[in-house]
Motif scaffolding. Structure first.
Motif, PDB file in Angstrom:
ATOM      1  N   GLY A  73     -14.968  11.511 -34.349  1.00  0.00           N
ATOM      2  CA  GLY A  73     -15.190  12.951 -34.427  1.00  0.00           C
ATOM      3  C   GLY A  73     -14.308  13.810 -33.543  1.00  0.00           C
ATOM      4  O   GLY A  73     -14.670  14.926 -33.185  1.00  0.00           O
ATOM      5  N   LYS A 107      -9.214  13.527 -35.915  1.00  0.00           N
ATOM      6  CA  LYS A 107      -8.111  12.743 -36.513  1.00  0.00           C
ATOM      7  C   LYS A 107      -7.833  13.220 -37.950  1.00  0.00           C
ATOM      8  O   LYS A 107      -6.692  13.477 -38.329  1.00  0.00           O
ATOM      9  CB  LYS A 107      -8.459  11.236 -36.528  1.00  0.00           C
ATOM     10  CG  LYS A 107      -8.628  10.635 -35.154  1.00  0.00           C
ATOM     11  CD  LYS A 107      -8.996   9.161 -35.217  1.00  0.00           C
ATOM     12  CE  LYS A 107     -10.420   8.884 -35.611  1.00  0.00           C
ATOM     13  NZ  LYS A 107     -11.446   9.323 -34.642  1.00  0.00           N
ATOM     14  N   THR A 137      -8.891  16.017 -39.460  1.00  0.00           N
ATOM     15  CA  THR A 137      -8.512  17.431 -39.468  1.00  0.00           C
ATOM     16  C   THR A 137      -7.030  17.576 -39.117  1.00  0.00           C
ATOM     17  O   THR A 137      -6.298  18.357 -39.733  1.00  0.00           O
ATOM     18  CB  THR A 137      -9.380  18.192 -38.429  1.00  0.00           C
ATOM     19  OG1 THR A 137     -10.752  17.971 -38.762  1.00  0.00           O
ATOM     20  CG2 THR A 137      -9.090  19.667 -38.422  1.00  0.00           C
ATOM     21  N   GLU A 166     -10.757  25.591 -30.957  1.00  0.00           N
ATOM     22  CA  GLU A 166     -11.964  25.557 -31.783  1.00  0.00           C
ATOM     23  C   GLU A 166     -11.852  26.713 -32.779  1.00  0.00           C
ATOM     24  O   GLU A 166     -11.553  27.837 -32.382  1.00  0.00           O
ATOM     25  CB  GLU A 166     -13.183  25.765 -30.864  1.00  0.00           C
ATOM     26  CG  GLU A 166     -14.497  25.953 -31.559  1.00  0.00           C
ATOM     27  CD  GLU A 166     -15.064  24.643 -32.073  1.00  0.00           C
ATOM     28  OE1 GLU A 166     -14.651  23.567 -31.589  1.00  0.00           O
ATOM     29  OE2 GLU A 166     -15.899  24.698 -32.983  1.00  0.00           O
ATOM     30  N   SER A 167     -12.063  26.416 -34.061  1.00  0.00           N
ATOM     31  CA  SER A 167     -11.807  27.467 -35.030  1.00  0.00           C
ATOM     32  C   SER A 167     -12.744  27.420 -36.227  1.00  0.00           C
ATOM     33  O   SER A 167     -12.960  26.357 -36.839  1.00  0.00           O
ATOM     34  CB  SER A 167     -10.349  27.343 -35.501  1.00  0.00           C
ATOM     35  OG  SER A 167     -10.222  27.720 -36.833  1.00  0.00           O
ATOM     36  N   MET A 204     -13.162  24.825 -39.965  1.00  0.00           N
ATOM     37  CA  MET A 204     -14.422  24.325 -40.537  1.00  0.00           C
ATOM     38  C   MET A 204     -14.658  24.886 -41.937  1.00  0.00           C
ATOM     39  O   MET A 204     -14.992  24.153 -42.861  1.00  0.00           O
ATOM     40  CB  MET A 204     -15.582  24.697 -39.621  1.00  0.00           C
ATOM     41  CG  MET A 204     -15.798  23.667 -38.545  1.00  0.00           C
ATOM     42  SD  MET A 204     -17.303  23.968 -37.645  1.00  0.00           S
ATOM     43  CE  MET A 204     -16.683  25.015 -36.351  1.00  0.00           C
TER      44      MET A 204
HETATM   45  N1  LIG Z   1     -10.103  22.633 -34.136  1.00  0.00           N
HETATM   46  C1  LIG Z   1     -11.288  22.532 -34.743  1.00  0.00           C
HETATM   47  N2  LIG Z   1     -12.107  23.615 -34.858  1.00  0.00           N
HETATM   48  C2  LIG Z   1     -13.325  23.512 -35.444  1.00  0.00           C
HETATM   49  N3  LIG Z   1     -13.822  22.375 -35.957  1.00  0.00           N
HETATM   50  C3  LIG Z   1     -13.063  21.277 -35.872  1.00  0.00           C
HETATM   51  C4  LIG Z   1     -11.768  21.273 -35.275  1.00  0.00           C
HETATM   52  N4  LIG Z   1     -11.260  20.018 -35.335  1.00  0.00           N
HETATM   53  C5  LIG Z   1     -12.200  19.280 -35.948  1.00  0.00           C
HETATM   54  N5  LIG Z   1     -13.287  20.017 -36.270  1.00  0.00           N
HETATM   55  C6  LIG Z   1     -14.523  19.564 -36.931  1.00  0.00           C
HETATM   56  O1  LIG Z   1     -15.011  18.459 -36.191  1.00  0.00           O
HETATM   57  C7  LIG Z   1     -15.577  17.501 -37.069  1.00  0.00           C
HETATM   58  C8  LIG Z   1     -14.890  16.150 -36.814  1.00  0.00           C
HETATM   59  O2  LIG Z   1     -13.523  16.273 -37.156  1.00  0.00           O
HETATM   60  P1  LIG Z   1     -12.760  15.092 -37.910  1.00  0.00           P
HETATM   61  O3  LIG Z   1     -13.551  14.599 -39.068  1.00  0.00           O
HETATM   62  O4  LIG Z   1     -11.389  15.562 -38.164  1.00  0.00           O
HETATM   63  O5  LIG Z   1     -12.764  13.990 -36.753  1.00  0.00           O
HETATM   64  P2  LIG Z   1     -12.327  12.455 -36.878  1.00  0.00           P
HETATM   65  O6  LIG Z   1     -11.754  12.068 -35.562  1.00  0.00           O
HETATM   66  O7  LIG Z   1     -11.479  12.259 -38.063  1.00  0.00           O
HETATM   67  O8  LIG Z   1     -13.730  11.746 -37.104  1.00  0.00           O
HETATM   68  P3  LIG Z   1     -13.952  10.179 -37.451  1.00  0.00           P
HETATM   69  O9  LIG Z   1     -13.764   9.454 -36.152  1.00  0.00           O
HETATM   70  O10 LIG Z   1     -15.368  10.111 -37.962  1.00  0.00           O
HETATM   71  O11 LIG Z   1     -12.935   9.796 -38.480  1.00  0.00           O
HETATM   72  C9  LIG Z   1     -15.377  18.025 -38.471  1.00  0.00           C
HETATM   73  O12 LIG Z   1     -16.572  18.643 -38.884  1.00  0.00           O
HETATM   74  C10 LIG Z   1     -14.269  19.053 -38.343  1.00  0.00           C
HETATM   75  O13 LIG Z   1     -14.351  20.106 -39.287  1.00  0.00           O
END
Ligand SMILES: Nc1ncnc2c1ncn2[C@@H]1O[C@H](COP(=O)(O)OP(=O)(O)OP(=O)(O)O)[C@@H](O)[C@H]1O
Ligand SMILES: [Mg+2]
Length: 256
Positions: A12, A15, A17, A212-213, A217
């Protein structure tokens, strides 16, 4: 061109995103990127609005030796995507962690010249260190690490260092760049984590902060990258700057 594993064992942290939005930034720069979803959660695939049959996904490469190039789908934002499927969770049973199996992805990418002709490749890794992530790290030239602005981030960073040091010990050194994601201006935790990361990683820590944006989302909810959903947002600017910094520092090499 450069093969970039977007990796952090911590879940989370952004990655997926990052993969989606950095690939979109590349596409807007005419770089024709290829993104590979290497996570059984298939979030990048879902985020892209796809729901492919299993045989049209990267699982088919691991299970049936389907050439990777046959699995590419072009998205409306000009990003090429090799999608995932939850069956990918079985790859840890199909393949072992010996070098030959872990090199399969790298070898196929080389044989099929996927990163040739100026194509940058981004691999969205899952938050576990199994066959899939190790294959991505093997195939990658460099590792891009998003870290969120929260206290547990440092634990994740420690795990990450162990993993990358382990690879270096095996003769597989992978340069890395760490950047802060979900940064909040004026928040003590954000400042604290940024300072600790800068201290820990020095030149490997990116100047660019991804804030954070809401646009990130909301865009995700509409299956859109931030450039399509909110082209004038700060977030679109953040990912453009991140790409610029990675290119300027030659972490991502443009050209052939
Ligand atoms: N800069 C940001 N601003 C707002 N929300 C964000 C931002 N970056 C990520 N998020 C939110 O945080 C959550 C986790 O992001 P993401 O799925 O990209 O993480 P991940 O590292 O790929 O997770 P996982 O380890 O489960 O694969 C998502 O709901 C995403 O929309
Ligand atoms: Mg993810």
């Amino acid at each position: 061109m450069t093969v970039i594993a977007v990796f952090n064992q911590k879940g989370g942290v952004g990655k997926t995103t990052t993969t989606a939005n950095l690939a979109a930034a590349m596409a807007r720069n005419g770089m024709a990127p290829l993104a590979i979803d290497l996570d059984p959660q298939a979030h990048l695939t879902t985020l892209s609005g796809l729901k492919p049959r299993v045989e049209r996904t990267v699982y088919s490469f691991f299970h049936s030796q389907t050439p990777l190039s046959e699995l590419v789908t072009e998205l409306p934002n000009q990003v090429n995507l090799i999608p995932a499927h939850m069956e990918l969770a079985k790859v840890d049973m199909l393949l072992s962690q010996n070098r030959r199996d872990l090199r399969r992805l790298k070898k196929a990418m080389q044989d099929e010249m996927l990163a040739a002709g100026g194509t940058p490749v981004l691999i969205d890794c899952c938050p576990m260190l199994g066959v899939l992530s190790l294959s991505a790290l093997m195939a990658a030239d460099v590792v891009l690490v998003p870290v969120t602005a929260e206290y547990l981030a440092m634990n994740g960073a420690q795990q990450l260092d162990q993993t990358l040091n382990g690879l270096t010990a095996m003769g597989l050194h992978r340069p890395r760049k760490v950047f802060i994601n979900r940064y909040q201006r004026g928040h003590i935790t954000s400042e604290h984590v940024a300072a600790e990361l800068a201290h820990r990683y020095g030149r490997d820590f990116c100047r660019t902060r991804v804030f954070e944006s809401q646009s990130v989302m909301e865009g995700s909810g509409k299956n859109q990258d931030v450039f399509s959903y909110a082209p004038d947002s700060e977030s679109a600017e953040d990912f453009s700057y991140l790409l610029d910094e990675l290119i300027e520092s030659q972490f991502i090499r443009t050209g052939h």
